[in-house]
Design an enzyme around this catalytic site. Structure first.
Site, PDB file in Angstrom:
ATOM      1  N   PRO A  89      -2.968  13.175  -6.371  1.00 40.86           N
ATOM      2  CA  PRO A  89      -1.930  14.213  -6.278  1.00 40.86           C
ATOM      3  C   PRO A  89      -2.477  15.558  -5.830  1.00 40.86           C
ATOM      4  O   PRO A  89      -1.710  16.450  -5.472  1.00 40.86           O
ATOM      5  CB  PRO A  89      -1.356  14.277  -7.700  1.00 40.86           C
ATOM      6  CG  PRO A  89      -2.412  13.702  -8.573  1.00 40.86           C
ATOM      7  CD  PRO A  89      -3.123  12.684  -7.754  1.00 40.86           C
ATOM      8  N   GLU A 116      -7.134   9.444 -16.431  1.00 37.06           N
ATOM      9  CA  GLU A 116      -6.906  10.881 -16.304  1.00 37.06           C
ATOM     10  C   GLU A 116      -7.362  11.439 -14.964  1.00 37.06           C
ATOM     11  O   GLU A 116      -6.857  12.449 -14.496  1.00 37.06           O
ATOM     12  CB  GLU A 116      -7.639  11.622 -17.441  1.00 37.06           C
ATOM     13  CG  GLU A 116      -7.309  13.095 -17.555  1.00 37.06           C
ATOM     14  CD  GLU A 116      -5.850  13.345 -17.911  1.00 37.06           C
ATOM     15  OE1 GLU A 116      -5.347  14.438 -17.599  1.00 37.06           O
ATOM     16  OE2 GLU A 116      -5.213  12.435 -18.480  1.00 37.06           O
ATOM     17  N   ARG A 154       2.593  -0.161  10.457  1.00 34.37           N
ATOM     18  CA  ARG A 154       3.713  -0.301  11.387  1.00 34.37           C
ATOM     19  C   ARG A 154       3.466   0.425  12.703  1.00 34.37           C
ATOM     20  O   ARG A 154       4.200   0.223  13.676  1.00 34.37           O
ATOM     21  CB  ARG A 154       5.004   0.172  10.727  1.00 34.37           C
ATOM     22  CG  ARG A 154       5.040   1.637  10.385  1.00 34.37           C
ATOM     23  CD  ARG A 154       6.167   1.968   9.415  1.00 34.37           C
ATOM     24  NE  ARG A 154       7.429   1.358   9.763  1.00 34.37           N
ATOM     25  CZ  ARG A 154       8.237   1.793  10.709  1.00 34.37           C
ATOM     26  NH1 ARG A 154       7.889   2.878  11.395  1.00 34.37           N
ATOM     27  NH2 ARG A 154       9.367   1.187  10.967  1.00 34.37           N
ATOM     28  N   ASP A 169      11.509   6.513  15.045  1.00 32.75           N
ATOM     29  CA  ASP A 169      11.710   6.735  13.621  1.00 32.75           C
ATOM     30  C   ASP A 169      11.728   8.217  13.278  1.00 32.75           C
ATOM     31  O   ASP A 169      11.180   9.050  14.003  1.00 32.75           O
ATOM     32  CB  ASP A 169      10.580   6.080  12.814  1.00 32.75           C
ATOM     33  CG  ASP A 169      10.785   4.581  12.675  1.00 32.75           C
ATOM     34  OD1 ASP A 169      11.904   4.117  12.913  1.00 32.75           O
ATOM     35  OD2 ASP A 169       9.821   3.892  12.325  1.00 32.75           O
TER      36      ASP A 169
END
Length: 248
Positions: A89, A116, A154, A169
């Site tokens: 993150p 963690e 893809r 896309d």
């Protein structure tokens, strides 16, 4: 494209890798995935991969040894060091542009953490980059790794049945994708736009471009800052803004 995935839970990938487009890409030999449980590279008989953090605090931290040893094992017979990606993150936000950049490589190593966090030495001295799929926290890096693999795979020639699909896309052009319609022409009184039935390809392309601009302006106006806009695009966007101002 070869993906080496370091994870404590390889079973989480089975449904993803054995379904739909990703499954067919494996069967065609276009992509290959290698699931490595880095617990096997722990340096103790209990195969411990985590420990309490120095300085105290809650949770457990992944030890450096299993990850370093697992990557060393993967690089034994590799002539060129591939990108080593840590799903985190704290990483760089994942975008279509980043997917296109990574799709140019033939080999990627992806690290999926748990607990963690990671010993900081993994970040500093092992991985080449950190990637985040959003500003939220998950229980581990497996789901983000699947997102990464799906988005990159893809883009590889031969993976999609229609090679133009990836080009049109959302985000591939910098804009959100235009609306799509199929049969029937009319359903419950809702009709397909006449321009799409006209067979006039130039008008269809113009409509699609303007609808992409309209949808992006309405939903993700921030994206317009990095798009190369034509004079016609700029005129259309000014008209949208003018119409919106009148409605207020």
């Amino acid at each position: 494209m070869n993906f080496d995935i370091l994870t404590l839970f390889p079973e989480m990938f089975q449904g993803f890798l054995n379904s739909s487009i990703i499954k067919r890409a494996h069967e065609k030999g276009i992509i290959e995935t290698n699931l490595i449980n880095f617990r096997e590279f722990a340096n103790n008989k209990h195969q411990t991969v985590d420990d309490a953090p120095y300085g105290g605090g809650g949770g457990m931290v992944l030890k450096p040894e299993p990850l370093f040893e697992a990557v060393d094992h993967l690089l034994q017979n590799v002539s060129e060091r591939p990108p080593i990606i840590l799903m985190s993150p704290q990483g760089e936000p994942f975008t279509q542009r980043k997917a296109e950049e990574l799709a140019r490589h033939s080999h990627l190593i992806v690290l999926c953490g748990h607990y963690e966090g990671y010993d900081e030495r993994v970040r500093q001295y092992l991985v080449t980059e950190e990637i985040s799929i959003g500003d939220y926290v998950l229980t581990g890096g497996e789901l983000p790794a699947m997102v990464l693999i799906d988005s990159i795979a893809r883009l590889i020639p031969g993976v999609l049945g229609n090679e133009t699909s990836a080009v049109s896309d959302s985000f591939s052009t910098g804009l959100l994708e235009y609306p799509q319609y199929t049969r029937p022409v009319e359903y419950r009184g809702y009709r397909v736009p006449d321009v799409l039935l006209s067979g006039h390809h130039k008008n269809i392309e113009k409509w699609r471009r303007q609808e992409s601009l309209r949808r992006t302006w309405m939903r993700r106006p921030d994206l317009l800052q990095s798009v190369d806009l034509t004079p016609e695009d700029i005129t259309f966007l000014k008209r949208l803004k003018s119409e919106a101002d009148k409605d207020q």
